[in-house]
Design an enzyme around this catalytic site. Structure first.
Site, short mmCIF file in Angstrom:
data_model
loop_
_atom_site.label_atom_id
_atom_site.label_comp_id
_atom_site.label_asym_id
_atom_site.label_seq_id
_atom_site.Cartn_x
_atom_site.Cartn_y
_atom_site.Cartn_z
CG ASN A 217 15.06 -33.39 8.81
OD1 ASN A 217 15.30 -34.35 8.10
ND2 ASN A 217 14.12 -32.51 8.52
NE ARG B 107 8.24 -35.57 6.62
CZ ARG B 107 7.78 -36.18 5.56
NH1 ARG B 107 6.57 -35.90 5.12
NH2 ARG B 107 8.51 -37.07 4.90
CE LYS C 193 9.58 -40.35 7.06
NZ LYS C 193 10.69 -40.29 6.14
CG HIS D 91 18.84 -35.74 8.70
ND1 HIS D 91 18.78 -36.53 9.83
CD2 HIS D 91 18.42 -36.53 7.68
CE1 HIS D 91 18.33 -37.74 9.50
NE2 HIS D 91 18.09 -37.76 8.20
CG HIS E 10 21.42 -39.96 4.15
ND1 HIS E 10 21.42 -38.59 4.18
CD2 HIS E 10 20.33 -40.36 4.88
CE1 HIS E 10 20.37 -38.17 4.89
NE2 HIS E 10 19.71 -39.22 5.33
CG HIS F 21 21.45 -32.96 4.67
ND1 HIS F 21 20.17 -32.45 4.74
CD2 HIS F 21 21.30 -34.30 4.53
CE1 HIS F 21 19.30 -33.44 4.64
NE2 HIS F 21 19.96 -34.57 4.52
CD GLU G 7 10.59 -30.86 7.67
OE1 GLU G 7 10.59 -31.96 7.08
OE2 GLU G 7 11.59 -30.17 7.84
NE ARG H 100 0.62 -28.94 -15.44
CZ ARG H 100 0.24 -28.91 -16.72
NH1 ARG H 100 -0.60 -29.82 -17.19
NH2 ARG H 100 0.67 -27.97 -17.51
CE LYS I 60 10.71 -33.95 4.53
NZ LYS I 60 11.76 -33.61 5.52
CD GLU J 71 18.01 -41.47 8.53
OE1 GLU J 71 17.54 -40.92 9.54
OE2 GLU J 71 18.34 -40.85 7.49
P1 NAD Z 1 21.18 -45.99 -1.75
O1 NAD Z 1 19.88 -45.88 -2.39
O2 NAD Z 1 22.35 -45.36 -2.43
O3 NAD Z 1 21.50 -47.54 -1.52
C1 NAD Z 1 22.71 -47.91 -0.94
C2 NAD Z 1 23.49 -48.90 -1.83
O4 NAD Z 1 22.94 -50.20 -1.66
C3 NAD Z 1 23.43 -48.60 -3.30
O5 NAD Z 1 24.66 -48.93 -3.90
C4 NAD Z 1 22.33 -49.56 -3.79
O6 NAD Z 1 22.44 -49.85 -5.15
C5 NAD Z 1 22.60 -50.76 -2.94
N1 NAD Z 1 21.47 -51.64 -2.70
C6 NAD Z 1 20.17 -51.31 -2.56
N2 NAD Z 1 19.46 -52.38 -2.19
C7 NAD Z 1 20.32 -53.42 -2.11
C8 NAD Z 1 20.20 -54.78 -1.74
N3 NAD Z 1 19.04 -55.27 -1.33
N4 NAD Z 1 21.29 -55.57 -1.78
C9 NAD Z 1 22.50 -55.06 -2.14
N5 NAD Z 1 22.69 -53.76 -2.45
C10 NAD Z 1 21.61 -52.96 -2.44
O7 NAD Z 1 21.18 -45.40 -0.27
P2 NAD Z 1 20.13 -45.51 0.91
O8 NAD Z 1 20.95 -45.52 2.14
O9 NAD Z 1 19.12 -46.56 0.70
O10 NAD Z 1 19.35 -44.11 0.81
C11 NAD Z 1 20.04 -42.90 0.97
C12 NAD Z 1 19.27 -41.82 0.25
O11 NAD Z 1 17.97 -41.70 0.83
C13 NAD Z 1 19.92 -40.45 0.35
O12 NAD Z 1 19.90 -39.83 -0.90
C14 NAD Z 1 19.02 -39.71 1.31
O13 NAD Z 1 19.01 -38.32 1.08
C15 NAD Z 1 17.70 -40.32 1.03
N6 NAD Z 1 16.74 -40.22 2.14
C16 NAD Z 1 15.49 -39.78 1.84
C17 NAD Z 1 14.54 -39.71 2.82
C18 NAD Z 1 13.13 -39.30 2.48
O14 NAD Z 1 12.35 -39.08 3.39
N7 NAD Z 1 12.78 -39.24 1.21
C19 NAD Z 1 14.86 -40.08 4.13
C20 NAD Z 1 16.14 -40.52 4.40
C21 NAD Z 1 17.08 -40.58 3.39
N1 GLY Z 2 13.65 -38.10 6.61
C1 GLY Z 2 12.97 -36.94 7.09
C2 GLY Z 2 11.54 -36.83 6.68
O1 GLY Z 2 11.02 -37.70 6.02
O2 GLY Z 2 10.91 -35.89 7.01
#
Ligand code: NAD
Ligand code: GLY
Length: 364
Positions: free
Chosen positions: A247, A243, A226, A250, A267, A254, A236, A120, A142, A184
């Site tokens: 997006n 918030r 942010k 997005h 992404h 998406h 949100e 939890r 998130k 972003e």
């Molecule tokens: P990711 O986590 O897939 O990383 C991209 C690639 O880079 C992967 O292959 C990873 O292994 C590699 N990598 C990571 N760090 C590295 C480094 N320092 N050197 C070499 N390679 C490295 O993708 P991302 O772009 O970081 O994140 C995308 C994800 O984030 C999506 O799933 C998206 O939905 C999510 N997201 C979430 C939020 C939120 O608010 N929680 C906001 C935006 C995006």
């Molecule tokens: N990436 C959108 C949010 O964090 O709300």
């Protein structure tokens, strides 16, 4: 070191941005309840950065249990989440355990959701290693996983205790991933920070060349934007704006990610093409000029991002977009721009204009 604070009363936390942070276990120690952490990473990031972090933690007396997941958006699912739960249970971690995410947004979202749900809820620390995760996903709480029918459809709000963005890690990032993160970054300029958009236009080539000082500034300014938005509307729920404005692009993006299969488009790439759709729709509604649209397109192209959408067909886009989390009582709320630097949520865009915006961004 650049230092920001996300102000959420008793759940407020610092965001620290600098090179060399992975070896600064002294910054992490005050946030741990016990001298033991579960360190979630993946098969790409762990060989690069796990040792330096684990050794620093062990040197100050903190035991580290690594949990290494397969890499990629296609693994942001129940199977990976279960691997985390399995390892936590096998190692008899209790409610005082801190889960540390070391990786990009996929690892951060997965580890965060595990932290939100294991027994939890247990404490959580974000150590983002991609530009995208340092400017966006590690901040704001998130967390979640994808469902075959929709991106990020299962998840929870769960704030970290600390965000530690080591900008040195960006040196090993693939160019394509750096560009994805810039989508972003540009978003913040477009939705609420026009001077930052001007700054990005003036500095794009130096950012792509990974100038450390400029990247540090871009990360700080993105996180500051942010943090302000999240502090004002954590869950949100604001009736308008709030918030949801984070997006921009997005809802369309998406649809591309889900429609093409997770991992096919990054992404940030999907967000870039989706941003062009939102910007084109804003022009069709009379809010942006053709010159504004060209300005956005030029910047995204300079950042190495796609501006043409995936050829799914407008009907498939609309079907996928109908699952969006911003749908309220069947009505799709889109994030659009009244002007560059001024975003709104809008539920009254005529269907034919949405279709026309999608189609014009998928041509050519
Ligand atoms: P990711 O986590 O897939 O990383 C991209 C690639 O880079 C992967 O292959 C990873 O292994 C590699 N990598 C990571 N760090 C590295 C480094 N320092 N050197 C070499 N390679 C490295 O993708 P991302 O772009 O970081 O994140 C995308 C994800 O984030 C999506 O799933 C998206 O939905 C999510 N997201 C979430 C939020 C939120 O608010 N929680 C906001 C935006 C995006
Ligand atoms: N990436 C959108 C949010 O964090 O709300």
């Amino acid at each position: 070191m650049r230092r920001l604070n996300l102000a959420l009363a008793e759940r407020s936390y610092p965001i620290l941005i600098s090179g060399g942070l992975l070896s600064r276990a002294d910054l992490i120690l005050p946030f741990l309840r016990t001298a033991r952490v579960a360190l979630v990473s993946n098969t790409t990031v762990a060989p690069l950065y796990l040792d330096v972090l684990a050794q620093a933690l062990e040197k100050v007396g903190v035991g580290v249990t690594p949990i290494i997941l397969p890499d990629g958006e296609a693994h942001k699912n129940w199977a990976s989440l279960n691997l985390i739960y399995d390892a936590l249970l096998e190692n008899r971690f209790d409610r005082s355990t801190t889960i540390v995410a070391l990786g990009g947004g996929v690892i951060g979202d997965l580890a965060g959701f595990a932290a939100a749900t294991y027994q939890r809820g247990v404490p959580f620390i974000q150590i983002p290693t991609t530009l995208l995760s340092q400017v966006d996903s590690s901040v704001g709480g998130k967390t979640g996983i994808n469902h075959p029918r929709g991106k990020n459809m299962v998840g929870a709000f769960w704030q970290p205790r600390l965000v530690l963005a080591d900008t040195d890690t960006l040196k090993t990032l693939l160019d394509r991933e750096l560009s994805a993160g810039l989508a972003e970054v540009i978003k913040y300029g477009l939705i609420r920070d026009l001077p930052f958009l001007d700054w990005l236009e003036a500095n794009m080539e130096s950012l792509l060349a990974r100038d450390g000082e400029l990247l540090g500034h871009a990360i700080e300014r993105s996180c500051a934007n942010k943090a302000e938005v999240v502090a004002a509307d954590e869950y949100e729920t604001a009736a308008a704006g709030g918030r949801a404005l984070l997006n921009l692009g997005h809802t369309f993006g998406h649809a591309i990610e889900t429609g093409m299969g997770y991992g096919e488009w990054l992404h940030g790439e999907a967000v870039a093409a989706g941003t062009m759709m939102a910007v084109e729709l804003s022009r069709r509604l009379g809010w942006l000029s053709a010159a504004d649209v060209e300005r956005v397109r030029t910047l995204l192209v300079r950042a190495g991002l796609p501006v043409k959408g995936a050829d799914l067909g407008a009907e498939r886009y609309l079907e996928l977009m109908s699952h969006d989390k911003k749908v309220v009582a069947g009505s799709l709320r889109l994030v659009l721009l009244k002007a560059l630097g001024d975003a709104v949520t809008y539920a009254d865009a005529p269907r034919e204009e949405i279709v026309a915006a999608i189609e014009s961004c998928c041509r050519g």
